[in-house]
Write a protein that holds these residues in place. Structure first.
Motif, PDB file in Angstrom:
ATOM      1  N   GLU A 154      41.853   8.481  -6.116  1.00 23.14           N
ATOM      2  CA  GLU A 154      42.179   7.060  -6.051  1.00 23.14           C
ATOM      3  C   GLU A 154      43.619   6.782  -6.477  1.00 23.14           C
ATOM      4  O   GLU A 154      44.310   5.947  -5.867  1.00 23.14           O
TER       5      GLU A 154
ATOM      6  N   ASN B 253      37.452  11.929  -8.411  1.00 25.55           N
ATOM      7  CA  ASN B 253      37.508  10.654  -7.696  1.00 25.55           C
ATOM      8  C   ASN B 253      38.659   9.792  -8.204  1.00 25.55           C
ATOM      9  O   ASN B 253      39.369   9.147  -7.416  1.00 25.55           O
TER      10      ASN B 253
ATOM     11  N   SER C 166      35.821  -3.280  -4.147  1.00 29.76           N
ATOM     12  CA  SER C 166      35.504  -1.983  -3.541  1.00 29.76           C
ATOM     13  C   SER C 166      35.908  -0.845  -4.459  1.00 29.76           C
ATOM     14  O   SER C 166      35.152   0.121  -4.650  1.00 29.76           O
TER      15      SER C 166
ATOM     16  N   THR D 212      33.211   1.741  -6.246  1.00 27.75           N
ATOM     17  CA  THR D 212      33.290   3.190  -6.027  1.00 27.75           C
ATOM     18  C   THR D 212      33.386   3.935  -7.348  1.00 27.75           C
ATOM     19  O   THR D 212      32.707   4.950  -7.569  1.00 27.75           O
TER      20      THR D 212
END
Length: 202
Positions: free
Chosen positions: A156, A152, A132, A136
């Motif tokens: 994360e 992003n 996952s 992403t």
């Protein structure tokens, strides 16, 4: 056995009456900057991070290091060798903070994930989590602009992780500009420019 978020495979094994792990599992510590293994290292073990942060990468054709993942406690790394000896394994692993890992003898680890339902469930959860995360990141690299990619990655990795001495670090702040460039599919110079722009607007 229902797995909780703080499930520890090492603790599960040492408290289980089913396993004698004395010669199959050990704990090993690494200093910041120390390599866990290099591409030419024998691949007889699987590593599970207990504390600290480890980066995973390989080498480009020009010999430069390229980072493609950042791992934190609860994640595994190493060569499971399911693709066979004919597939080269050019990966390296390097601690970017002081780190402690469980080190599993490869055959024992593969036996566990096949024959122990609790370990199998835990392994499936960790693998799906890695998929996952990678999907992403790939989505942002192929569809997002540079600002979106960096944002992003910050989202994360902007959480704290304790190193082997219990000192907490923001994971994103442990990355070099080149690490960020590798993980966002851009250049170090572009990352430096974008980070300076972000800092000046705060």
């Amino acid at each position: 056995m229902a797995l909780t978020q703080d499930f520890s495979l090492y603790n599960y094994l040492i408290t289980s009456a089913k396993y004698d792990i004395d010669d199959k599992v050990k704990l090993k510590e690494f200093e910041k900057g120390e390599y866990v293994y290099l591409p030419n290292s024998p691949q007889n073990y699987i590593y599970l991070i207990e504390s600290g942060v480890v980066k995973i990468g390989s080498y480009a054709n020009n010999g430069e290091k390229v980072i493609y993942d950042i791992l934190t406690p609860g994640e595994t790394f190493g060569n499971l060798n399911y693709l066979g000896e004919d597939v080269p394994f050019f990966e390296f692993a390097q601690a970017i903070s002081g780190a402690k890992t469980s080190v599993f003898e490869l055959k024992f680890f593969k036996h566990l994930i096949v024959h122990d339902p609790t370990v199998s469930e835990w392994f499936n959860i960790t693998v799906v989590g890695r998929w996952s995360k990678a999907e992403t990141r790939l989505l942002y690299m192929t569809r997002g602009n540079i600002e979106a990619r960096i944002e992003n990655l910050q989202k994360e990795l902007s959480h704290e992780v304790a190193d082997k001495r219990g000192i907490a670090y923001n994971v994103f702040n442990l990355l070099s500009q080149q690490d960020i460039a590798d993980l966002t599919g851009t250049t170090r110079q572009t990352v430096a420019k974008k980070l300076r722009s972000q800092n000046s607007s705060v």
